[in-house]
Design a protein around this motif. Structure first.
Motif, mmCIF file in Angstrom:
data_model
loop_
_atom_site.group_PDB
_atom_site.id
_atom_site.type_symbol
_atom_site.label_atom_id
_atom_site.label_comp_id
_atom_site.label_asym_id
_atom_site.label_seq_id
_atom_site.Cartn_x
_atom_site.Cartn_y
_atom_site.Cartn_z
ATOM 1 N N ASN A 95 0.883 -1.232 0.039
ATOM 2 C CA ASN A 95 0.057 -0.157 0.146
ATOM 3 C C ASN A 95 0.796 1.319 -0.074
ATOM 4 O OD1 ASN A 95 -2.523 -1.359 0.004
ATOM 5 N ND2 ASN A 95 -2.658 -1.506 2.204
ATOM 6 N N ILE A 96 1.884 1.381 0.884
ATOM 7 C CA ILE A 96 2.843 2.441 0.996
ATOM 8 C C ILE A 96 3.457 2.737 -0.373
ATOM 9 C CG2 ILE A 96 4.839 3.351 1.999
ATOM 10 C CD1 ILE A 96 3.762 2.189 4.622
ATOM 11 N N THR A 97 3.944 1.425 -0.947
ATOM 12 C CA THR A 97 4.420 1.773 -2.456
ATOM 13 C C THR A 97 3.667 2.360 -3.244
ATOM 14 O OG1 THR A 97 5.848 -0.186 -1.851
ATOM 15 C CG2 THR A 97 6.201 0.390 -4.060
ATOM 16 N N ASP A 98 2.477 1.633 -3.430
ATOM 17 C CA ASP A 98 1.521 2.199 -4.632
ATOM 18 C C ASP A 98 1.282 3.747 -4.408
ATOM 19 O OD1 ASP A 98 1.223 -0.398 -5.362
ATOM 20 O OD2 ASP A 98 -0.556 -1.053 -4.582
ATOM 21 N N GLY A 99 1.171 4.187 -2.957
ATOM 22 C CA GLY A 99 1.085 5.637 -2.581
ATOM 23 C C GLY A 99 2.250 6.429 -3.167
ATOM 24 N N LEU A 100 3.438 5.875 -3.067
ATOM 25 C CA LEU A 100 4.599 6.515 -3.224
ATOM 26 C C LEU A 100 4.605 6.823 -4.804
ATOM 27 C CD1 LEU A 100 7.266 5.015 -0.737
ATOM 28 C CD2 LEU A 100 6.597 7.442 -0.954
ATOM 29 N N ILE A 101 4.184 5.630 -5.398
ATOM 30 C CA ILE A 101 4.419 5.878 -6.731
ATOM 31 C C ILE A 101 3.348 6.775 -7.288
ATOM 32 C CG2 ILE A 101 3.844 4.340 -9.074
ATOM 33 C CD1 ILE A 101 5.294 2.043 -7.607
ATOM 34 N N LYS A 102 2.019 6.776 -6.930
ATOM 35 C CA LYS A 102 1.035 7.442 -7.284
ATOM 36 C C LYS A 102 1.575 9.144 -7.137
ATOM 37 C CE LYS A 102 -4.085 8.440 -6.755
ATOM 38 N NZ LYS A 102 -5.158 7.912 -6.286
#
Length: 295
Positions: free
Chosen positions: A140-147
């Motif tokens: 979830n944190i990785t997806d947020g950083l990428i977004k």
């Protein structure tokens, strides 16, 4: 000549070195460290609730509102931990990416706190104590950083994979250590009910003075009942936590005639000089401390 050399130097630097770091605000220190582990040099992470502080009773200040309004990514735990989050995001007019790190995990339910009117169960928010569930946090944190920063996708993906592997390594080690201990000895008592996911993962029976929130006050009747249970079940592993009032636990250990086995890090990291200054250290330290008392 000097100008052209300077230009060549600029071209030789990585693209992210020429840009400002991604401003990230985390609700508390544990998810803040996860964001830092995955984000690396591309991010500048500020945790609203710092080391040795309690996210359950935190009250945002005007300075916190300002921090969030200037950030592009807000990483929270979710699962009901941050009751203050809605007020803060509204006050700050936050327009960035909001990440609920615990979104999508299989939650456990805990008994309602003493004094609640309806007596229904509530979601236990302390899922970071189960490394298998932490894998969901990482995604979830990785997806947020990428977004929030699409150009950093390759870096975030690489670092997330490395961090996930380290978390799995710790989980494999802990599972092997606890499996070697007879089930009858896998019992522990803590000052509040923060280790339910940990107990579920490693087959440990847990008792706690307070409920899943440190806002709940244990009654004299509840403490007396725990004293009887500690004696009946011969619980030797009794622990304080780094961000809770220790007086009730000290009273209970006196009355039950058991010793405090050490301090655990439940809802916050230690300060940088302490033994739990990042998530992996926190987990390893907690496991070693518990093992010493139940072996």
């Amino acid at each position: 000549m000097k100008k052209s050399l300077f230009g060549l130097l600029l071209l030789s630097l990585p693209a992210f070195a020429l840009a400002a770091k991604l401003p990230v605000v985390a609700s508390f220190s544990i998810v803040g460290d996860m964001a830092r582990q995955i984000g690396g040099d591309r991010v500048d992470v500020v945790s609203l609730v710092g080391p040795d502080q309690d996210a359950h009773v935190f009250q945002p200040s005007p300075a916190d509102v300002k921090k969030l309004s200037a950030s592009r990514l807000f990483v929270t735990n979710g699962l009901g931990l941050e009751g203050w989050m809605g007020r803060l995001t509204k006050a700050s007019s936050f327009k960035g990416v909001l990440v609920e790190a615990g979104k999508g995990i299989k939650t456990r339910m805990a008994p309602a706190e003493e004094g609640e009117e309806h007596g229904h169960e509530m979601v236990d928010p302390h899922a970071w104590h189960d490394p298998q569930r932490v894998q969901v946090y990482i995604r979830n944190i990785t997806d947020g950083l990428i977004k929030a920063d699409p150009q950093g996708k390759a870096e975030y993906t690489r670092r997330a994979a490395e961090f996930a592997a380290k978390v799995k390594q710790q989980d494999d080690w802990a599972a092997k250590e606890f499996a070697a201990i007879p089930a009858a000895r896998r019992k522990m008592l803590t000052s509040h009910d923060a280790f339910g996911y940990f107990g579920e993962r490693y087959g440990i029976k847990l008792l706690a003075i307070q409920g899943v929130s440190t806002e709940a006050e244990a009654s004299a009747k509840g403490v007396a009942q725990l004293v009887r249970q500690v004696r009946q079940e011969k619980v030797n592993a009794v622990f304080m936590e780094n961000m809770t009032d220790k007086r009730l636990l000290e009273q209970l250990t006196r009355e039950a005639k058991v010793k405090i086995g050490g301090e655990l890090y439940a809802d916050a990291l230690s300060k940088p000089s302490g033994p739990a200054s990042d998530y992996l250290k926190l987990f390893h330290y907690n496991v070693e401390t518990i093992l010493k008392s139940i072996r």
